[in-house]
Motif scaffolding. Structure first.
Motif, PDB file in Angstrom:
ATOM      1  N   ALA A   6     -13.105 -16.452   7.421  1.00  0.00           N
ATOM      2  CA  ALA A   6     -13.490 -15.617   8.558  1.00  0.00           C
ATOM      3  C   ALA A   6     -14.162 -16.435   9.652  1.00  0.00           C
ATOM      4  CB  ALA A   6     -14.422 -14.508   8.080  1.00  0.00           C
ATOM      5  N   LEU A   7     -15.064 -17.327   9.266  1.00  0.00           N
ATOM      6  CA  LEU A   7     -15.787 -18.123  10.260  1.00  0.00           C
ATOM      7  C   LEU A   7     -14.883 -19.114  10.984  1.00  0.00           C
ATOM      8  CD1 LEU A   7     -19.228 -18.917   8.573  1.00  0.00           C
ATOM      9  CD2 LEU A   7     -18.836 -17.576  10.650  1.00  0.00           C
ATOM     10  N   PHE A  44     -20.082 -13.325  16.205  1.00  0.00           N
ATOM     11  CA  PHE A  44     -19.696 -13.023  14.820  1.00  0.00           C
ATOM     12  C   PHE A  44     -20.841 -12.262  14.164  1.00  0.00           C
ATOM     13  CE2 PHE A  44     -19.138 -13.884  10.314  1.00  0.00           C
ATOM     14  CZ  PHE A  44     -17.756 -13.932  10.119  1.00  0.00           C
ATOM     15  N   VAL A  45     -20.557 -11.095  13.589  1.00  0.00           N
ATOM     16  CA  VAL A  45     -21.599 -10.237  13.021  1.00  0.00           C
ATOM     17  C   VAL A  45     -21.285  -9.915  11.567  1.00  0.00           C
ATOM     18  CG1 VAL A  45     -22.875  -8.078  13.256  1.00  0.00           C
ATOM     19  CG2 VAL A  45     -21.922  -9.187  15.300  1.00  0.00           C
ATOM     20  N   THR A  46     -22.178 -10.282  10.652  1.00  0.00           N
ATOM     21  CA  THR A  46     -22.046  -9.820   9.270  1.00  0.00           C
ATOM     22  C   THR A  46     -22.809  -8.499   9.138  1.00  0.00           C
ATOM     23  OG1 THR A  46     -24.043 -10.832   8.308  1.00  0.00           O
ATOM     24  CG2 THR A  46     -22.071 -12.232   8.538  1.00  0.00           C
ATOM     25  N   GLY A  47     -22.368  -7.681   8.191  1.00  0.00           N
ATOM     26  CA  GLY A  47     -22.998  -6.370   8.057  1.00  0.00           C
ATOM     27  C   GLY A  47     -22.734  -5.489   9.266  1.00  0.00           C
ATOM     28  N   ALA A  48     -21.602  -5.711   9.919  1.00  0.00           N
ATOM     29  CA  ALA A  48     -21.328  -5.054  11.200  1.00  0.00           C
ATOM     30  C   ALA A  48     -21.134  -3.552  11.081  1.00  0.00           C
ATOM     31  CB  ALA A  48     -20.089  -5.680  11.841  1.00  0.00           C
ATOM     32  N   VAL A 104     -12.685  -4.914  18.552  1.00  0.00           N
ATOM     33  CA  VAL A 104     -13.268  -5.948  17.705  1.00  0.00           C
ATOM     34  C   VAL A 104     -12.193  -6.539  16.806  1.00  0.00           C
ATOM     35  CG1 VAL A 104     -15.511  -4.779  17.699  1.00  0.00           C
ATOM     36  CG2 VAL A 104     -13.915  -4.381  15.814  1.00  0.00           C
ATOM     37  N   THR A 105     -12.448  -7.759  16.350  1.00  0.00           N
ATOM     38  CA  THR A 105     -11.582  -8.393  15.356  1.00  0.00           C
ATOM     39  C   THR A 105     -12.265  -8.270  14.008  1.00  0.00           C
ATOM     40  OG1 THR A 105     -10.740  -9.985  16.981  1.00  0.00           O
ATOM     41  CG2 THR A 105     -10.437 -10.518  14.646  1.00  0.00           C
ATOM     42  N   VAL A 106     -11.595  -7.609  13.062  1.00  0.00           N
ATOM     43  CA  VAL A 106     -12.195  -7.334  11.758  1.00  0.00           C
ATOM     44  C   VAL A 106     -11.784  -8.399  10.746  1.00  0.00           C
ATOM     45  CG1 VAL A 106     -12.381  -5.685   9.856  1.00  0.00           C
ATOM     46  CG2 VAL A 106     -12.213  -4.862  12.228  1.00  0.00           C
ATOM     47  N   HIS A 107     -12.774  -8.959  10.064  1.00  0.00           N
ATOM     48  CA  HIS A 107     -12.548  -9.898   8.962  1.00  0.00           C
ATOM     49  C   HIS A 107     -13.103  -9.255   7.691  1.00  0.00           C
ATOM     50  CE1 HIS A 107     -11.726 -13.189  11.859  1.00  0.00           C
ATOM     51  NE2 HIS A 107     -12.686 -12.613  12.570  1.00  0.00           N
ATOM     52  N   VAL A 145     -16.184  -9.125  13.486  1.00  0.00           N
ATOM     53  CA  VAL A 145     -17.051  -8.469  12.508  1.00  0.00           C
ATOM     54  C   VAL A 145     -16.593  -8.817  11.098  1.00  0.00           C
ATOM     55  CG1 VAL A 145     -17.555  -6.601  14.116  1.00  0.00           C
ATOM     56  CG2 VAL A 145     -15.715  -6.306  12.461  1.00  0.00           C
ATOM     57  N   PHE A 146     -17.571  -9.073  10.251  1.00  0.00           N
ATOM     58  CA  PHE A 146     -17.301  -9.384   8.842  1.00  0.00           C
ATOM     59  C   PHE A 146     -17.809  -8.221   8.017  1.00  0.00           C
ATOM     60  CE2 PHE A 146     -18.181 -11.322   4.702  1.00  0.00           C
ATOM     61  CZ  PHE A 146     -17.018 -12.058   4.486  1.00  0.00           C
ATOM     62  N   VAL A 147     -16.894  -7.554   7.307  1.00  0.00           N
ATOM     63  CA  VAL A 147     -17.262  -6.384   6.513  1.00  0.00           C
ATOM     64  C   VAL A 147     -16.719  -6.554   5.108  1.00  0.00           C
ATOM     65  CG1 VAL A 147     -17.366  -4.839   8.499  1.00  0.00           C
ATOM     66  CG2 VAL A 147     -15.214  -5.118   7.260  1.00  0.00           C
ATOM     67  N   ARG A 148     -17.370  -5.910   4.169  1.00  0.00           N
ATOM     68  CA  ARG A 148     -16.934  -6.015   2.773  1.00  0.00           C
ATOM     69  C   ARG A 148     -15.563  -5.369   2.603  1.00  0.00           C
ATOM     70  NH1 ARG A 148     -20.847  -4.628  -2.230  1.00  0.00           N
ATOM     71  NH2 ARG A 148     -21.922  -6.373  -1.228  1.00  0.00           N
ATOM     72  N   ALA A 149     -14.679  -6.078   1.944  1.00  0.00           N
ATOM     73  CA  ALA A 149     -13.333  -5.554   1.708  1.00  0.00           C
ATOM     74  C   ALA A 149     -13.401  -4.348   0.777  1.00  0.00           C
ATOM     75  CB  ALA A 149     -12.454  -6.641   1.097  1.00  0.00           C
ATOM     76  N   THR A 150     -12.690  -3.285   1.151  1.00  0.00           N
ATOM     77  CA  THR A 150     -12.619  -2.085   0.315  1.00  0.00           C
ATOM     78  C   THR A 150     -11.171  -1.667   0.172  1.00  0.00           C
ATOM     79  OG1 THR A 150     -12.824  -0.592   2.206  1.00  0.00           O
ATOM     80  CG2 THR A 150     -14.868  -1.293   1.139  1.00  0.00           C
ATOM     81  N   SER A 151     -10.904  -0.900  -0.865  1.00  0.00           N
ATOM     82  CA  SER A 151      -9.527  -0.469  -1.098  1.00  0.00           C
ATOM     83  C   SER A 151      -9.036   0.466  -0.008  1.00  0.00           C
ATOM     84  CB  SER A 151      -9.434   0.233  -2.454  1.00  0.00           C
ATOM     85  OG  SER A 151     -10.318   1.331  -2.519  1.00  0.00           O
ATOM     86  N   SER A 152      -9.959   1.253   0.550  1.00  0.00           N
ATOM     87  CA  SER A 152      -9.559   2.214   1.582  1.00  0.00           C
ATOM     88  C   SER A 152      -9.436   1.572   2.946  1.00  0.00           C
ATOM     89  CB  SER A 152     -10.577   3.357   1.649  1.00  0.00           C
ATOM     90  OG  SER A 152     -11.838   2.868   2.071  1.00  0.00           O
ATOM     91  N   GLY A 153     -10.191   0.494   3.144  1.00  0.00           N
ATOM     92  CA  GLY A 153     -10.151  -0.169   4.445  1.00  0.00           C
ATOM     93  C   GLY A 153     -10.823   0.620   5.543  1.00  0.00           C
ATOM     94  N   GLU A 154     -11.636   1.610   5.165  1.00  0.00           N
ATOM     95  CA  GLU A 154     -12.275   2.450   6.175  1.00  0.00           C
ATOM     96  C   GLU A 154     -13.529   1.782   6.735  1.00  0.00           C
ATOM     97  OE1 GLU A 154     -11.355   5.420   7.533  1.00  0.00           O
ATOM     98  OE2 GLU A 154      -9.474   5.122   6.486  1.00  0.00           O
TER      99      GLU A 154
END
Length: 353
Positions: free
Chosen positions: A74-75, A13-17, A58-61, A38-47
């Protein structure tokens, strides 16, 4: 260390991935067939900018470290995986921006770390290791009253190790030190197998162009002068791929409850670093002979600049065999090449236009 055999099919599990170091870590984990979350900040674009090429692997959270609910959700993917690894690399990581965005820096770096650690406890996760990424900035400058507690090399430079006193001189450094202590608190109180890693100044492809290496290269590629701040501080510059291997060596071979510091093992003034980058770029035909211009607006506020950073990585090397492999000039060449070939990835993020 045989990373392949230790990472294949292992849940990680990686934050800041999608960040600088995090994306290079994901590259390595995917290469070695790990089960990557991977844990990434949610954005409107999802990019996803830096790990989009791994979207099938990868599995994106999506969530926000400052939101305990999204962190715990996520965890929960790690439930039932007793040998999983957690790499906590997410942070507001720019020293200058920590003065411009102090509340966000503390919220992200301190509360975000707390939310992760508490979620591990609340979910009763049986993990193998939790690695919190610290920073060499936590050491700051040597204070006279604790000078005798420092180690020095023959020419008088301070040599920083796991035993060295800390003296953070920025909001960023203070927030990361707090995150380090929180990480150790959860080992002491709940036996969470945590480690803290202080990787000295990293550089390489994909780094935000507001950092020293990127700002030099991006300016040299686009104009005939390079505007910089204070060039007297010395930094121990570690190429990102070596840094990623360091994180992996600590997580796989380090002892829970302990701290590990690492870097190139030599330091260089920012004047010399700038001169080296410009020389390599000229030799490789990327630019002519840009002029260096110092701008007082680029200096850190007051007396907050750190004079010198030099790491002694003997502990990590002795326990795991890790050593840096990429020399400065080779690392610089790779970094310039990336910036030259990916202008669309960084041009909108520079602070010199």
């Amino acid at each position: 260390m045989d990373l392949s055999s230790k990472l294949a099919e292992r849940t990680v599990f990686v934050t800041g991935a999608d960040g600088f170091v995090g994306s290079h870590l994901v590259d390595t984990l995917v290469e070695y067939d790990a089960n990557v979350h991977v844990f990434v900040r949610a954005t409107s674009s999802g990019e996803l900018n830096n790990i989009r090429h791994h979207s099938e692997n990868v599995t994106v959270h999506r969530g926000d470290l400052r939101d305990k609910h999204s962190v715990e959700r996520a965890l929960s993917a790690l439930e039932g995986h007793s040998d999983s690894l957690i790499f906590h690399l997410a942070a507001q990581a720019h020293v200058g921006e920590s003065w411009e965005r102090p509340y966000e820096t503390v919220d992200s770096n301190v509360v975000g770390t707390l939310n992760l650690l508490q979620s591990v406890v609340d979910l009763d996760l049986d993990i193998a290791k939790f690695d919190t990424a610290g920073t060499s900035e936590e050491y700051g400058n040597v204070r006279d009253e604790v000078r005798d507690h420092h180690d020095f090399v023959d020419d008088g430079r301070v040599l920083l190790s796991e035993r060295s006193p800390v003296n953070p001189t920025s909001i960023y450094a203070t927030s990361k030190l707090a995150a380090d202590f929180l990480t150790m608190n959860y080992y002491d109180a709940y036996d969470v197998p945590t480690v803290t890693t202080r990787m000295f100044n990293n550089y390489g492809p994909r780094q935000n162009p507001r950092y020293i290496t990127g700002t030099i290269i991006s300016q040299a590629l686009k104009r005939d002068h390079v505007e910089l701040g204070n060039l007297t501080p010395k930094r121990d510059m570690c190429y990102v791929e070596d840094g990623v291997r360091g994180h992996l060596h600590v997580a796989l071979g380090g002892n829970p409850g302990e701290q590990y510091v690492y870097g190139y093992g030599e330091n260089i003034s920012m004047q010399e670093w700038t001169d080296t980058i410009l020389r390599v770029g000229t030799e490789e035909g990327y630019w002519g002979d840009p002029e260096i211009v110092q701008d007082e607006d680029r200096y850190r506020p007051g007396d907050s600049d750190v004079e010198e950073l030099l790491v002694g990585h003997e502990k990590l090397t002795k326990e795991t065999g890790w050593e840096p492999e990429v020399g400065w000039e080779e690392g610089i060449r790779r970094t310039i090449e990336w910036y030259a070939e990916h202008e669309h990835r960084w041009i909108g993020r520079v602070d010199w236009r």
